[in-house]
Design a protein around this motif. Structure first.
Motif, PDB file in Angstrom:
ATOM      1  N   CYS A  65       2.767 -13.945  18.088  1.00 26.48           N
ATOM      2  CA  CYS A  65       2.535 -13.077  16.870  1.00 26.48           C
ATOM      3  C   CYS A  65       3.690 -12.462  16.651  1.00 26.48           C
ATOM      4  O   CYS A  65       4.437 -11.996  17.428  1.00 26.48           O
ATOM      5  CB  CYS A  65       1.278 -12.445  17.323  1.00 26.48           C
ATOM      6  N   ALA A 125       3.203 -13.918  22.945  1.00 24.46           N
ATOM      7  CA  ALA A 125       2.805 -12.812  22.282  1.00 24.46           C
ATOM      8  C   ALA A 125       3.551 -11.556  22.768  1.00 24.46           C
ATOM      9  O   ALA A 125       4.180 -10.692  22.236  1.00 24.46           O
ATOM     10  CB  ALA A 125       1.413 -12.544  22.415  1.00 24.46           C
ATOM     11  N   HIS A 126       3.672 -11.464  24.147  1.00 23.16           N
ATOM     12  CA  HIS A 126       4.329 -10.302  24.662  1.00 23.16           C
ATOM     13  C   HIS A 126       5.860 -10.577  25.145  1.00 23.16           C
ATOM     14  O   HIS A 126       6.474  -9.733  25.705  1.00 23.16           O
ATOM     15  CB  HIS A 126       3.644  -9.706  25.943  1.00 23.16           C
ATOM     16  N   ASP A 157       2.206 -18.922  25.781  1.00 27.07           N
ATOM     17  CA  ASP A 157       1.789 -17.692  24.948  1.00 27.07           C
ATOM     18  C   ASP A 157       3.005 -16.713  24.971  1.00 27.07           C
ATOM     19  O   ASP A 157       2.966 -16.192  25.981  1.00 27.07           O
ATOM     20  CB  ASP A 157       0.551 -17.123  25.141  1.00 27.07           C
ATOM     21  N   PHE A 179      -5.592 -13.102  28.429  1.00 29.19           N
ATOM     22  CA  PHE A 179      -5.976 -12.358  27.087  1.00 29.19           C
ATOM     23  C   PHE A 179      -7.437 -13.195  26.704  1.00 29.19           C
ATOM     24  O   PHE A 179      -7.309 -14.412  26.424  1.00 29.19           O
ATOM     25  CB  PHE A 179      -4.772 -12.464  26.095  1.00 29.19           C
ATOM     26  N   SER A 199      -1.977 -17.451  12.266  1.00 30.06           N
ATOM     27  CA  SER A 199      -2.042 -16.365  13.262  1.00 30.06           C
ATOM     28  C   SER A 199      -1.813 -17.026  14.596  1.00 30.06           C
ATOM     29  O   SER A 199      -1.851 -18.360  14.827  1.00 30.06           O
ATOM     30  CB  SER A 199      -3.326 -15.697  13.166  1.00 30.06           C
ATOM     31  N   LEU A 200      -1.713 -16.187  15.749  1.00 27.65           N
ATOM     32  CA  LEU A 200      -1.471 -16.896  16.959  1.00 27.65           C
ATOM     33  C   LEU A 200      -2.380 -17.701  17.385  1.00 27.65           C
ATOM     34  O   LEU A 200      -2.321 -18.789  18.044  1.00 27.65           O
ATOM     35  CB  LEU A 200      -1.068 -15.710  18.049  1.00 27.65           C
ATOM     36  N   THR A 201      -3.752 -17.045  17.442  1.00 31.79           N
ATOM     37  CA  THR A 201      -4.735 -18.120  18.109  1.00 31.79           C
ATOM     38  C   THR A 201      -5.085 -19.186  17.324  1.00 31.79           C
ATOM     39  O   THR A 201      -5.433 -20.266  17.732  1.00 31.79           O
ATOM     40  CB  THR A 201      -6.191 -17.180  17.989  1.00 31.79           C
ATOM     41  N   TYR A 209       3.382  -9.003  15.293  1.00 32.28           N
ATOM     42  CA  TYR A 209       3.027  -7.523  15.101  1.00 32.28           C
ATOM     43  C   TYR A 209       3.370  -6.759  16.239  1.00 32.28           C
ATOM     44  O   TYR A 209       3.355  -5.608  16.118  1.00 32.28           O
ATOM     45  CB  TYR A 209       1.569  -7.395  14.407  1.00 32.28           C
ATOM     46  N   LYS A 210       3.695  -7.438  17.243  1.00 30.81           N
ATOM     47  CA  LYS A 210       3.922  -6.660  18.434  1.00 30.81           C
ATOM     48  C   LYS A 210       5.327  -6.233  18.728  1.00 30.81           C
ATOM     49  O   LYS A 210       6.006  -5.400  17.793  1.00 30.81           O
ATOM     50  CB  LYS A 210       3.397  -7.146  19.699  1.00 30.81           C
ATOM     51  N   SER A 246      -8.623 -13.778  23.673  1.00 27.55           N
ATOM     52  CA  SER A 246      -8.478 -14.719  22.672  1.00 27.55           C
ATOM     53  C   SER A 246      -8.131 -16.182  23.220  1.00 27.55           C
ATOM     54  O   SER A 246      -8.641 -17.019  22.880  1.00 27.55           O
ATOM     55  CB  SER A 246      -7.666 -14.381  21.859  1.00 27.55           C
ATOM     56  N   ASP A 247      -7.094 -16.222  24.086  1.00 28.65           N
ATOM     57  CA  ASP A 247      -6.539 -17.243  24.767  1.00 28.65           C
ATOM     58  C   ASP A 247      -7.515 -17.861  25.679  1.00 28.65           C
ATOM     59  O   ASP A 247      -7.612 -19.500  25.466  1.00 28.65           O
ATOM     60  CB  ASP A 247      -5.519 -16.988  25.674  1.00 28.65           C
ATOM     61  N   TYR A 262      -0.055  -9.918  29.423  1.00 25.33           N
ATOM     62  CA  TYR A 262      -0.124  -8.695  28.595  1.00 25.33           C
ATOM     63  C   TYR A 262      -0.645  -7.511  29.642  1.00 25.33           C
ATOM     64  O   TYR A 262      -0.354  -6.458  29.096  1.00 25.33           O
ATOM     65  CB  TYR A 262      -0.957  -8.838  27.568  1.00 25.33           C
TER      66      TYR A 262
HETATM   67  C1  LIG Z   1      -1.895 -10.091  20.973  1.00 22.87           C
HETATM   68  C2  LIG Z   1      -2.292 -11.197  21.669  1.00 22.87           C
HETATM   69  C3  LIG Z   1      -3.069 -12.181  21.081  1.00 22.87           C
HETATM   70  C4  LIG Z   1      -3.638 -11.752  19.554  1.00 22.87           C
HETATM   71  O1  LIG Z   1      -4.080 -12.905  19.215  1.00 22.87           O
HETATM   72  P1  LIG Z   1      -4.265 -13.036  17.574  1.00 22.87           P
HETATM   73  O2  LIG Z   1      -4.495 -14.331  17.130  1.00 22.87           O
HETATM   74  O3  LIG Z   1      -2.892 -12.403  16.957  1.00 22.87           O
HETATM   75  O4  LIG Z   1      -5.275 -12.135  17.145  1.00 22.87           O
HETATM   76  C5  LIG Z   1      -3.545 -13.167  21.880  1.00 22.87           C
HETATM   77  N1  LIG Z   1      -3.086 -13.635  22.893  1.00 22.87           N
HETATM   78  C6  LIG Z   1      -2.312 -12.674  23.563  1.00 22.87           C
HETATM   79  C7  LIG Z   1      -1.780 -13.201  25.126  1.00 22.87           C
HETATM   80  C8  LIG Z   1      -1.760 -11.451  23.027  1.00 22.87           C
HETATM   81  O5  LIG Z   1      -0.948 -10.855  23.777  1.00 22.87           O
END
Ligand SMILES: *Cc1c(COP(=O)(O)O)cnc(C)c1O
Length: 429
Positions: free
Chosen positions: A241, A220-221, A218, A133, A104-106, A243-244, A135-136, A193
């Motif tokens: 990721c 993701a977007h 990152d 974000f 997964s991304l993280t 799924y976006k 998680s980052d 994001y």
């Molecule tokens: C969507 C997103 C994530 C989600 O992290 P997952 O590990 O896929 O759950 C993390 N960072 C950014 C910047 C995001 O946009």
């Protein structure tokens, strides 16, 4: 003069667009007996019609061949991740050896930091954007602490200097220069994001490298949204990721880029058997010999059911190509911006940069007011009205609605429907 606001005009724009919509290749959710205007591809992309067939092939192989499925046919599980390697490389402007779909991304961000965040007493810091974000932020703060440093001083978060939370290139440049000698890593978004701002990946990488710091992104977007050139941009690593904008389903297997110059490097890493070179993996020896390139960071044999929808999605990106898709994205988002300026300037403030090269498809819209309401109250009420009428964006506290016309399946007619629904809400007053 053409009337931008007429339905006829929106339909004409769709009919005349150089890239006809691929909307019928997706399953569009219904609301109240009609298709939704779905603007949340930045959160969960829609299901490609091809996804189910790819999953069923895997289920069928499992049913009929069981363990032999690892070794039989073109889509054998043993090398399944290689099926997405070249399309992914084209998507992000990389060489095949530089990309892998895994985890997964993280999780990938942590794996990359194990290799590319090597803090020392003199150079302990990570630089990120304020408001990253969560998680980052959790990932980088925990890495700093893991190495025995203090996130309070060694996680540097730079504040935006432009209205609406946007960053000028000057602010980024000054921050990297100011903290340069202490920076071990710069981690930056390809597209932020919250604001939808897109960044100059190559320029930021050069600034970080000039200070002796590693540089990761990152995306993701960014992935499936911008035309990326990761190899030429010289970034050390990137994570994203699927799924976006990549439409590969909830929790889809993620992506990772490691620049070719690190392909053979003896970098410290957290290793697993699937990162061992393919030719000798099944000798099951005790010595870890990494696969060259990004595949050398794999840990486990991949979830094949999770990778199957990614194949369906990449088929569409391969068919269209990012340059044409980005072209369409610029037209759709440009149309959204023009309509907001024309009709909704008193209700919605556009936080995303106005320069097309500084944004992807998303516009982040601060709700100023309407129906006698202001700020958060107005925002929630408008968001709820839109959702109740089949126009789905997403809500970011305290007062922002994000609208992301995804060029694979959104249309000019969708965009017009959003703008008209905001007007309906305002006039209900
Ligand atoms: C969507 C997103 C994530 C989600 O992290 P997952 O590990 O896929 O759950 C993390 N960072 C950014 C910047 C995001 O946009």
């Amino acid at each position: 003069m053409t009337d931008l606001y007429s339905e006829q005009h929106a339909l004409a724009l769709d009919a005349a667009d150089p890239l006809p919509t691929l909307r019928d290749r997706f399953l569009i959710p219904q609301h109240g007996g009609r298709e939704m205007a779905y603007f949340v591809g930045n959160s969960l992309g829609l299901q490609p019609r091809g996804a189910r067939a790819h999953i069923e092939v895997v289920l069928g192989k499992w049913e009929h061949e069981a363990v032999e499925g690892h070794f039989s046919g073109d889509a054998q599980w043993m090398s399944y991740h290689e099926l997405v390697r070249e399309p992914l490389a084209r998507l992000v402007g990389a060489k095949p050896v530089e990309v892998v779909a895994m985890n997964s991304l993280t999780a990938n961000l942590h794996l990359m930091m194990v290799s590319f965040y090597r803090p020392t007493r003199e150079r302990p810091a990570i630089l990120i954007e304020a408001g990253a974000f969560p998680s980052d932020r959790h990932a980088v703060a925990s890495q700093v602490a893991f190495h025995g440093f203090d996130p309070a001083t060694d996680l540097i978060e730079i504040e935006p200097d432009e209205p609406g939370g946007r960053f000028s290139m000057g602010a980024i440049e000054r921050a990297i220069a100011e903290h340069g000698p202490r920076l071990a890593l710069v981690l930056w978004p390809g597209v932020q994001y919250r604001t939808g701002q897109a960044f100059d990946i190559k320029a930021i990488t050069a600034l970080a490298h000039a200070q002796g710091a590693a540089c990761g992104f990152d995306l993701a977007h960014g992935v499936g949204n911008l035309e990326l050139a990761l190899h030429d941009s010289n970034v050390d690593f990137a994570v994203w990721c699927h799924y976006k904008y990549l439409n590969s389903g909830p929790g889809a297997v993620a992506g990772c880029f490691v620049h070719e110059r690190h392909a053979q490097a003896d970098l410290p890493r957290f290793a697993g058997w699937w990162g061992h070179e393919a030719a000798t993996r099944f000798k099951m020896g005790p010595q870890f010999v990494p696969s060259p390139g990004a595949e050398g960071w794999q840990l486990s044999n991949p979830p094949i059911l999770g990778l199957a929808p990614l194949r369906a999605s990449l088929d569409l990106f391969e068919e269209v190509g990012m340059p044409a898709l980005r072209g369409k994205s610029l037209r759709l988002t440009g149309y959204l911006e023009a309509l907001i300026r024309l009709r909704l300037a008193e209700t919605l403030e556009i936080l995303t940069p106005v320069e097309p090269e500084r944004r992807g498809c998303q516009l982040s819209l601060r709700v100023i007011g309407g129906r006698g309401l202001r700020g958060r109250e107005a925002g929630r009420a408008l968001f709820d009205h839109l959702a109740a009428n089949g126009v789905l964006g997403d809500w970011r506290e305290p007062d922002v609605i994000r609208i992301s016309p995804a060029p694979l399946y959104n249309t000019h007619a969708d965009v017009l429907r959003f703008v008209r629904e905001v007007e309906v809400w305002r006039e209900l007053g």
